[in-house]
Scaffold this motif. Structure first.
Motif, PDB file in Angstrom:
ATOM      1  N   ASN A 282     -37.105 -37.272  29.155  1.00  0.00           N
ATOM      2  CA  ASN A 282     -36.120 -36.770  30.132  1.00  0.00           C
ATOM      3  C   ASN A 282     -34.835 -37.593  30.166  1.00  0.00           C
ATOM      4  O   ASN A 282     -34.250 -37.825  31.235  1.00  0.00           O
ATOM      5  CB  ASN A 282     -36.734 -36.711  31.534  1.00  0.00           C
ATOM      6  CG  ASN A 282     -37.673 -35.545  31.737  1.00  0.00           C
ATOM      7  OD1 ASN A 282     -38.553 -35.594  32.585  1.00  0.00           O
ATOM      8  ND2 ASN A 282     -37.506 -34.488  30.958  1.00  0.00           N
ATOM      9  N   GLU A 304     -40.050 -36.875  24.447  1.00  0.00           N
ATOM     10  CA  GLU A 304     -40.515 -35.718  25.206  1.00  0.00           C
ATOM     11  C   GLU A 304     -39.440 -35.211  26.172  1.00  0.00           C
ATOM     12  O   GLU A 304     -38.979 -35.932  27.061  1.00  0.00           O
ATOM     13  CB  GLU A 304     -41.775 -36.088  26.001  1.00  0.00           C
ATOM     14  CG  GLU A 304     -42.412 -34.929  26.719  1.00  0.00           C
ATOM     15  CD  GLU A 304     -43.772 -35.253  27.316  1.00  0.00           C
ATOM     16  OE1 GLU A 304     -44.450 -34.325  27.771  1.00  0.00           O
ATOM     17  OE2 GLU A 304     -44.150 -36.444  27.320  1.00  0.00           O
ATOM     18  N   ALA A 305     -39.046 -33.963  25.974  1.00  0.00           N
ATOM     19  CA  ALA A 305     -38.119 -33.263  26.878  1.00  0.00           C
ATOM     20  C   ALA A 305     -36.832 -34.042  27.098  1.00  0.00           C
ATOM     21  O   ALA A 305     -36.334 -34.159  28.219  1.00  0.00           O
ATOM     22  CB  ALA A 305     -38.803 -32.950  28.211  1.00  0.00           C
ATOM     23  N   ARG A 337     -41.061 -30.786  23.085  1.00  0.00           N
ATOM     24  CA  ARG A 337     -40.248 -30.084  24.091  1.00  0.00           C
ATOM     25  C   ARG A 337     -38.832 -30.652  24.230  1.00  0.00           C
ATOM     26  O   ARG A 337     -38.192 -30.493  25.274  1.00  0.00           O
ATOM     27  CB  ARG A 337     -40.951 -30.079  25.453  1.00  0.00           C
ATOM     28  CG  ARG A 337     -42.301 -29.363  25.449  1.00  0.00           C
ATOM     29  CD  ARG A 337     -42.877 -29.196  26.833  1.00  0.00           C
ATOM     30  NE  ARG A 337     -43.245 -30.484  27.409  1.00  0.00           N
ATOM     31  CZ  ARG A 337     -42.895 -30.869  28.634  1.00  0.00           C
ATOM     32  NH1 ARG A 337     -42.155 -30.082  29.392  1.00  0.00           N
ATOM     33  NH2 ARG A 337     -43.292 -32.041  29.093  1.00  0.00           N
ATOM     34  N   LYS A 366     -44.820 -36.710  35.993  1.00  0.00           N
ATOM     35  CA  LYS A 366     -44.669 -35.425  35.333  1.00  0.00           C
ATOM     36  C   LYS A 366     -43.345 -35.386  34.580  1.00  0.00           C
ATOM     37  O   LYS A 366     -42.282 -35.617  35.154  1.00  0.00           O
ATOM     38  CB  LYS A 366     -44.709 -34.293  36.360  1.00  0.00           C
ATOM     39  CG  LYS A 366     -44.600 -32.911  35.730  1.00  0.00           C
ATOM     40  CD  LYS A 366     -44.637 -31.818  36.788  1.00  0.00           C
ATOM     41  CE  LYS A 366     -44.504 -30.435  36.151  1.00  0.00           C
ATOM     42  NZ  LYS A 366     -44.532 -29.356  37.176  1.00  0.00           N
ATOM     43  N   VAL A 368     -40.511 -33.312  33.248  1.00  0.00           N
ATOM     44  CA  VAL A 368     -40.043 -31.986  33.635  1.00  0.00           C
ATOM     45  C   VAL A 368     -39.423 -31.267  32.443  1.00  0.00           C
ATOM     46  O   VAL A 368     -39.167 -31.864  31.393  1.00  0.00           O
ATOM     47  CB  VAL A 368     -39.017 -32.079  34.791  1.00  0.00           C
ATOM     48  CG1 VAL A 368     -39.636 -32.764  35.996  1.00  0.00           C
ATOM     49  CG2 VAL A 368     -37.757 -32.802  34.349  1.00  0.00           C
ATOM     50  N   ASP A 369     -39.158 -29.987  32.616  1.00  0.00           N
ATOM     51  CA  ASP A 369     -38.546 -29.189  31.562  1.00  0.00           C
ATOM     52  C   ASP A 369     -37.174 -29.748  31.212  1.00  0.00           C
ATOM     53  O   ASP A 369     -36.414 -30.188  32.081  1.00  0.00           O
ATOM     54  CB  ASP A 369     -38.419 -27.742  32.028  1.00  0.00           C
ATOM     55  CG  ASP A 369     -38.006 -26.806  30.905  1.00  0.00           C
ATOM     56  OD1 ASP A 369     -36.801 -26.770  30.586  1.00  0.00           O
ATOM     57  OD2 ASP A 369     -38.894 -26.139  30.336  1.00  0.00           O
ATOM     58  N   VAL A 370     -36.854 -29.727  29.938  1.00  0.00           N
ATOM     59  CA  VAL A 370     -35.595 -30.296  29.454  1.00  0.00           C
ATOM     60  C   VAL A 370     -34.373 -29.618  30.075  1.00  0.00           C
ATOM     61  O   VAL A 370     -33.277 -30.216  30.136  1.00  0.00           O
ATOM     62  CB  VAL A 370     -35.546 -30.234  27.917  1.00  0.00           C
ATOM     63  CG1 VAL A 370     -35.379 -28.794  27.441  1.00  0.00           C
ATOM     64  CG2 VAL A 370     -34.441 -31.116  27.366  1.00  0.00           C
ATOM     65  N   LYS A 371     -34.521 -28.420  30.588  1.00  0.00           N
ATOM     66  CA  LYS A 371     -33.399 -27.724  31.230  1.00  0.00           C
ATOM     67  C   LYS A 371     -32.898 -28.473  32.464  1.00  0.00           C
ATOM     68  O   LYS A 371     -31.767 -28.261  32.900  1.00  0.00           O
ATOM     69  CB  LYS A 371     -33.815 -26.304  31.617  1.00  0.00           C
ATOM     70  CG  LYS A 371     -34.089 -25.398  30.423  1.00  0.00           C
ATOM     71  CD  LYS A 371     -34.534 -24.014  30.871  1.00  0.00           C
ATOM     72  CE  LYS A 371     -34.837 -23.119  29.671  1.00  0.00           C
ATOM     73  NZ  LYS A 371     -35.321 -21.773  30.109  1.00  0.00           N
ATOM     74  N   SER A 372     -33.725 -29.335  33.031  1.00  0.00           N
ATOM     75  CA  SER A 372     -33.348 -30.078  34.237  1.00  0.00           C
ATOM     76  C   SER A 372     -32.769 -31.459  33.942  1.00  0.00           C
ATOM     77  O   SER A 372     -32.393 -32.171  34.875  1.00  0.00           O
ATOM     78  CB  SER A 372     -34.576 -30.232  35.149  1.00  0.00           C
ATOM     79  OG  SER A 372     -35.070 -28.989  35.566  1.00  0.00           O
TER      80      SER A 372
END
Length: 391
Positions: A282, A304-305, A337, A366, A368-372
């Protein structure tokens, strides 16, 4: 008239929510942040929405994630509260009120804050004692223009919300050691923060740039480190994990790199890994010149992400591997991801398994999704909050 009445009811409802957020202590911080529309990562959500955080600074110690675990050894009834009132520095005989006196002389659990905005020019590297927290929230503190920070054979240390930049190499000399005794210190390369045989170290929400060597080195058997929410910019060599190719003790190194903002104008080592393992998650990468993530001596990495935005000019490839080593097949570089923009690419290890962080319950978080990622790294770096405003 009916419409006006509806609007009045709605405004009263909103006001009631705001009052509940501010004055109801039983309301969880997570719920507070959702109610007021804040987008925060897991670490920030733990303490930032609390309007009384200045009275409860030690809450920060419960918010860390990743390999550092929770920093509860840094708090308790025996905690010493120390306030820096003097920006001057004496490397051998530090005066009470100076940063060095609180960080090196005082032993035990020490929570350091600052009386006002300061620019501190250290005469020699600051060697930080175990169980010390340097907390720059609420003021604007710069450590700059000479020696910077070293964590040498110490454990349980938090460095939070400090601006560290323009660090310079230092000749050998005498300095107050992390045990409160004067020691002889050899040549220092000019890193913003250097870890040497250190463990359980949390580097969070700092702004680091333009130093003579690197911005952050984790070396000589250092492990259980979390590097989070920092802003790294304007630098050639950013982050080194592992001392050198021959230092096999770094095989035990475990580092979490999460919610950081890399760039603009970073060239390489975000991070560069030797021997050990890094979970890089992230983070936001705003370009590079040579590479973003690389290493040698069979390192393991789980990316990761993360959001990788390639530079307009230069290498589009995220990774780099040092050539000419017999253990080249032992590399474990995996991308899970991740997102790639402007032509960025990631050469992954083929086959095998993706190395897992294997976090304990208190270390886990957690991803989070890479979009965030853009929103979760928006507040990276040292805070600009004043003594009266929220962070």
């Amino acid at each position: 008239m009916a419409s006006q009445g509806t609007n009045n009811i709605f405004m009263r409802y909103v006001l009631a929510i705001v009052i509940a957020i501010i004055f109801t202590p039983k309301l969880s911080f997570a719920k507070q942040s959702k109610l007021i529309g804040l987008k925060m990562n897991m670490i920030d959500e733990c303490w930032r929405p609390n309007p009384e955080w200045r009275r409860h600074r030690q809450q920060l110690a419960t918010c860390s994630v990743g390999y550092v675990g929770k920093m509860t050894n840094n708090i308790g009834k025996d905690l010493i509260h120390y306030k820096v009132t003097d920006p001057n520095d004496d490397p051998i005989n530090p005066e009470p009120g100076t940063l060095r006196y609180g960080a090196s002389v005082i032993q035990g659990k020490v929570w350091i804050t600052f009386q006002r905005d300061m620019q501190i020019r250290l005469m020699k590297s600051l060697l930080i004692s175990s169980f010390t927290t340097i907390d720059g929230r609420g003021v604007n503190v710069h450590i700059t223009d000479n020696a910077c920070l070293m964590i040498f054979k110490a454990t349980d240390i938090i460095i939070h919300s400090i601006r560290i930049h323009n660090c310079k190499a230092q000749a050998p000399g005498m300095v107050m050691g992390p045990n409160g005794k004067v020691i002889s210190l050899g040549q220092v390369d000019g890193d913003a923060i250097r870890l040497v045989t250190a463990s359980k170290i949390w580097i969070d929400h700092n702004t680091l740039y333009e130093s003579e060597d690197g911005l952050l080195d984790v070396t000589r058997g250092s492990t259980n480190v979390t590097i989070s929410n920092n802003w790294f910019r304007e630098q050639d060599k950013v982050m080194l994990l592992g001392h050198d190719d021959g230092y096999v003790r770094d095989k035990n190194m475990k580092v979490t790199v999460v919610y950081n903002h890399f760039g603009p104008n970073c060239n390489q080592r975000m991070p560069r890994i030797r021997h050990g393992y890094a979970h890089v998650a992230n983070n936001l990468y705003l370009g590079w010149v040579q590479y973003a993530i690389g290493g040698s001596m069979g390192p393991s990495l789980k990316s990761e992400a993360n959001l990788f935005i390639a530079p307009n000019v230069g290498s589009k490839e995220v990774t780099w591997r040092k050539d000419g080593y017999k253990n080249v097949d032992k590399w474990e570089f995996y991308s899970v991801r991740d997102a790639f923009e402007n032509g960025a690419s990631f050469v992954v290890t083929k086959g095998g398994r993706v190395p897992k962080p294997n976090y304990s319950k208190e270390q886990g978080f957690k991803v989070v999704d890479v979009k965030s990622v853009r929103s979760l790294t928006k507040s990276s770096g040292a805070f600009k909050c004043s003594k009266t405003s929220i962070c």
